[in-house]
Motif scaffolding. Structure first.
Motif, PDB file in Angstrom:
ATOM      1  N   LEU A 229      71.093  65.139  50.109  1.00  0.00           N
ATOM      2  CA  LEU A 229      69.587  64.847  49.796  1.00  0.00           C
ATOM      3  C   LEU A 229      68.596  65.443  50.614  1.00  0.00           C
ATOM      4  CD1 LEU A 229      69.571  60.948  49.221  1.00  0.00           C
ATOM      5  CD2 LEU A 229      69.554  62.749  47.531  1.00  0.00           C
TER       6      LEU A 229
ATOM      7  N   LYS B 237      77.114  53.387  54.206  1.00  0.00           N
ATOM      8  CA  LYS B 237      78.344  53.114  54.803  1.00  0.00           C
ATOM      9  C   LYS B 237      79.403  52.583  53.800  1.00  0.00           C
ATOM     10  CE  LYS B 237      76.484  49.476  56.758  1.00  0.00           C
ATOM     11  NZ  LYS B 237      75.090  49.562  56.172  1.00  0.00           N
TER      12      LYS B 237
ATOM     13  N   THR C 271      73.492  44.759  50.561  1.00  0.00           N
ATOM     14  CA  THR C 271      74.599  45.039  49.489  1.00  0.00           C
ATOM     15  C   THR C 271      76.008  44.198  50.164  1.00  0.00           C
ATOM     16  OG1 THR C 271      73.784  46.716  47.857  1.00  0.00           O
ATOM     17  CG2 THR C 271      76.012  46.184  47.698  1.00  0.00           C
ATOM     18  N   THR C 272      76.289  44.933  51.148  1.00  0.00           N
ATOM     19  CA  THR C 272      77.487  44.397  51.780  1.00  0.00           C
ATOM     20  C   THR C 272      77.181  43.400  52.663  1.00  0.00           C
ATOM     21  OG1 THR C 272      78.269  46.777  51.620  1.00  0.00           O
ATOM     22  CG2 THR C 272      79.697  45.154  53.064  1.00  0.00           C
TER      23      THR C 272
ATOM     24  N   ASN D 294      71.774  50.095  53.732  1.00  0.00           N
ATOM     25  CA  ASN D 294      71.520  51.273  52.898  1.00  0.00           C
ATOM     26  C   ASN D 294      71.550  52.648  53.230  1.00  0.00           C
ATOM     27  OD1 ASN D 294      70.814  51.029  49.981  1.00  0.00           O
ATOM     28  ND2 ASN D 294      69.007  51.611  50.268  1.00  0.00           N
TER      29      ASN D 294
ATOM     30  N   SER E 149      79.543  53.704  51.024  1.00  0.00           N
ATOM     31  CA  SER E 149      79.961  54.780  50.030  1.00  0.00           C
ATOM     32  C   SER E 149      80.772  55.875  50.824  1.00  0.00           C
ATOM     33  CB  SER E 149      78.581  55.846  49.869  1.00  0.00           C
ATOM     34  OG  SER E 149      77.538  54.998  49.065  1.00  0.00           O
TER      35      SER E 149
HETATM   36  N1  LIG Z   1      72.504  61.144  47.307  1.00  0.00           N
HETATM   37  C1  LIG Z   1      73.320  60.695  48.071  1.00  0.00           C
HETATM   38  N2  LIG Z   1      73.279  59.002  47.764  1.00  0.00           N
HETATM   39  C2  LIG Z   1      74.003  58.355  48.693  1.00  0.00           C
HETATM   40  C3  LIG Z   1      74.821  58.791  49.698  1.00  0.00           C
HETATM   41  N3  LIG Z   1      75.735  57.800  50.051  1.00  0.00           N
HETATM   42  C4  LIG Z   1      75.170  56.736  49.572  1.00  0.00           C
HETATM   43  N4  LIG Z   1      74.122  56.873  48.764  1.00  0.00           N
HETATM   44  C5  LIG Z   1      73.313  56.091  47.989  1.00  0.00           C
HETATM   45  O1  LIG Z   1      72.650  55.094  48.997  1.00  0.00           O
HETATM   46  C6  LIG Z   1      72.574  53.826  48.605  1.00  0.00           C
HETATM   47  C7  LIG Z   1      73.178  52.806  49.478  1.00  0.00           C
HETATM   48  O2  LIG Z   1      74.762  53.086  49.530  1.00  0.00           O
HETATM   49  P1  LIG Z   1      75.551  52.232  50.093  1.00  0.00           P
HETATM   50  O3  LIG Z   1      76.721  52.819  50.448  1.00  0.00           O
HETATM   51  O4  LIG Z   1      75.553  50.880  49.536  1.00  0.00           O
HETATM   52  O5  LIG Z   1      75.049  51.786  51.616  1.00  0.00           O
HETATM   53  P2  LIG Z   1      75.238  50.702  52.622  1.00  0.00           P
HETATM   54  O6  LIG Z   1      74.970  51.178  54.042  1.00  0.00           O
HETATM   55  O7  LIG Z   1      76.657  50.258  52.508  1.00  0.00           O
HETATM   56  O8  LIG Z   1      74.307  49.609  52.260  1.00  0.00           O
HETATM   57  P3  LIG Z   1      74.413  48.084  52.877  1.00  0.00           P
HETATM   58  O9  LIG Z   1      75.538  47.670  52.403  1.00  0.00           O
HETATM   59  O10 LIG Z   1      73.345  47.554  52.061  1.00  0.00           O
HETATM   60  O11 LIG Z   1      74.077  47.799  54.426  1.00  0.00           O
HETATM   61  C8  LIG Z   1      73.205  53.976  47.329  1.00  0.00           C
HETATM   62  O12 LIG Z   1      72.132  54.022  46.032  1.00  0.00           O
HETATM   63  C9  LIG Z   1      74.032  55.213  47.274  1.00  0.00           C
HETATM   64  O13 LIG Z   1      74.496  55.553  45.833  1.00  0.00           O
HETATM   65  C10 LIG Z   1      75.274  60.309  49.663  1.00  0.00           C
HETATM   66  O14 LIG Z   1      75.976  60.916  50.306  1.00  0.00           O
HETATM   67  N5  LIG Z   1      74.124  60.949  48.817  1.00  0.00           N
END
Ligand SMILES: Nc1nc2c(ncn2[C@@H]2O[C@H](COP(=O)(O)OP(=O)(O)OP(=O)(O)O)[C@@H](O)[C@H]2O)c(=O)[nH]1
Ligand SMILES: [Mg+2]
Length: 445
Positions: free
Chosen positions: A358, A252, A273-274, A249, A254
């Protein structure tokens, strides 16, 4: 059974080939010392003058295009095409100058209309209707007299008559190069940059054989420079592999999407998620990279973790181990300054602080801390996938980490493992075995 004879008569090369076939056949062709076709004669009923060395390649994509281009290359290119081509007017292909266009029909007076461009005595381009059947018929005709069909990608790897190995390797690599820099660097090698450098080093070594007092240090420095160049050169066709890693979360996926410019990887607020590796090939600042998103880290011993997530985390660990560059993502919202200070930085590590939209303040704190980290040869970039802040900087940091010193314009670059192995071997043969080193370097050419 094929016998080939090369004769040299007053500056004129005569190439003759004898083939044992159903009927014994014999044909000679005359070329002057510039390889210009002068004359051909058949001493039997079936002609196969070095046809096997003449290659036929469909250069255009399969499909119903308006036009297709077929390349015919090799000593018998003209002889082969003339078997089927009936020119309009009297001038045959062999009588035309290089660069001339010849309009006519293929396979007789009622055959398909087409255009042949004579590039040189050894190279023609047949421009015909783009339909698959039309192209296939022409290629098959040429195959039927012994020419070799080669796919356009493979054509690059075949050392065409007169070209060096490096040239053939460069052509092959160019057909696979993804970024503009790769294409440029390979084009320099195609023009002889690496070949000239090796020839010049060989000449220097030969001099040093006669002069007892020699300066082998200079040669070794130049060989080392070539070996250094392979760090970029050997990645021109096999891109660098960048792996995003970090806890669940943190953002990554994003960040991956923000760098890609489209939604490549699924994003959600749900941690975990991933699951699998999500890969994309991209070009950053003209260089090609494979970027890989991974499953977020969390304890695999955690109660309730699914076997799928566990497998995903194991795959992520393997991907990180095999990466050229790991992009560690940390969340500005949840990652404390304390944790940041205790974090283990691998040498040359690239860290992306995410979601700075944020938490501006924490982003700023980490930015200040970042200033002390370059000392550890690591780089920290503050980013927001949402606002786009820091994404360009992040891409720039990835490029600088992988290509810290791009080759200078026109410089020699080692770009295959074969070249690298031989040059390393030559370097190890010096200073004691100069003659062996010369032999090894000649093998590169
Ligand atoms: N405000 C904000 N939210 C973000 C940003 N990047 C990601 N998010 C939020 O953070 C949450 C997790 O984002 P992901 O990109 O799925 O994170 P991840 O690291 O790939 O997560 P996993 O696949 O679960 O390991 C989502 O709700 C996104 O919308 C950002 O730059 N700003
Ligand atoms: Mg993800």
């Amino acid at each position: 059974m094929t016998t080939m004879l090369m004769l040299q008569v007053k500056g004129i090369s005569c190439m003759a080939e004898r083939l044992q076939n159903e009927e014994d056949s014999f044909q000679t062709g005359l070329y002057n010392n510039k390889s210009e076709f002068l004359w051909s004669s058949t001493g039997g009923s079936l002609v196969r003058q070095s046809m096997q060395e003449t290659i036929v390649t469909l250069l255009t994509a399969a499909g119903r295009g308006a036009l297709a281009v077929i390349a015919v290359q090799g000593l018998s290119a003209i002889v082969a095409a003339e078997r089927f081509f009936v020119p309009r007017g009297h001038a045959s292909l062999r009588d035309r100058v290089d660069g001339a266009l010849a309009y006519g029909r293929w396979g007789g007076e009622r055959g398909e209309q087409l255009l042949i461009v004579r590039r040189s005595v050894e190279s023609l381009e047949i421009h015909c209707h783009g339909g698959l059947a039309a192209c296939e018929a022409i290629v098959r005709d040429l195959e039927s007299i012994g020419c070799q069909r080669i796919a356009w990608q493979e054509r690059r790897s075949v050392s065409i008559h007169g070209s060096s190995r490096i040239e053939a390797e460069a052509l092959h690599a160019i057909s696979k190069a993804g970024g503009i820099h790769a294409a440029k660097i390979l084009a320099w090698q195609l023009s002889g940059a690496l070949e000239k450098e090796i020839q010049s080093i060989v000449a220097l070594l030969q001099d040093s054989l006669q002069v007892v007092e020699n300066d082998l240090d200079l040669v070794r420095a130049r060989l080392n420079q070539l070996l250094e160049s392979s760090h970029v050169g050997c990645r021109l066709v096999t891109p660098w592999r960048i792996v995003l890693s970090g806890e669940v979360n943190v953002g990554k996926s994003s960040l991956m999407n923000a760098m890609a410019g489209y939604s490549r990887s699924i994003v959600s607020e749900q941690p975990g998620t991933t699951r699998d590796l999500v890969e994309m090939r991209v070009v950053f600042d003209g260089w090609e990279f494979d970027v890989c998103d991974t499953a977020g880290e969390r304890l695999t011993s955690r109660v309730g973790i699914s076997s799928v997530e566990k497998e995903g985390i194991e795959r992520a660990t393997t991907a990180v181990a095999n990466a050229d560059l790991v992009l560690r993502v940390i969340d500005s919202k949840t990652f404390s300054t304390q944790e940041f200070l205790q974090m283990e930085f691998a040498s040359g590590q690239l860290i992306a602080v995410s979601k700075i939209d944020l938490d501006q303040e924490q982003g700023e704190n980490l930015r200040i801390l970042q200033e002390s980290y370059p000392k550890k040869n690591s780089k920290v970039v503050c980013t927001s996938a949402t606002s786009g802040a820091g994404i360009t900087e992040l891409i720039g940091a990835i490029v600088s980490a992988c290509v810290p010193l791009p080759p200078r314009i026109g410089s020699p670059v080692v770009f295959t493992n074969r070249q690298l192995e031989l040059i390393s071997k030559a370097a190890s043969q010096l200073p004691t075995n100069v003659e062996e080193a010369i032999g090894t370097l000649r093998e590169v050419l």
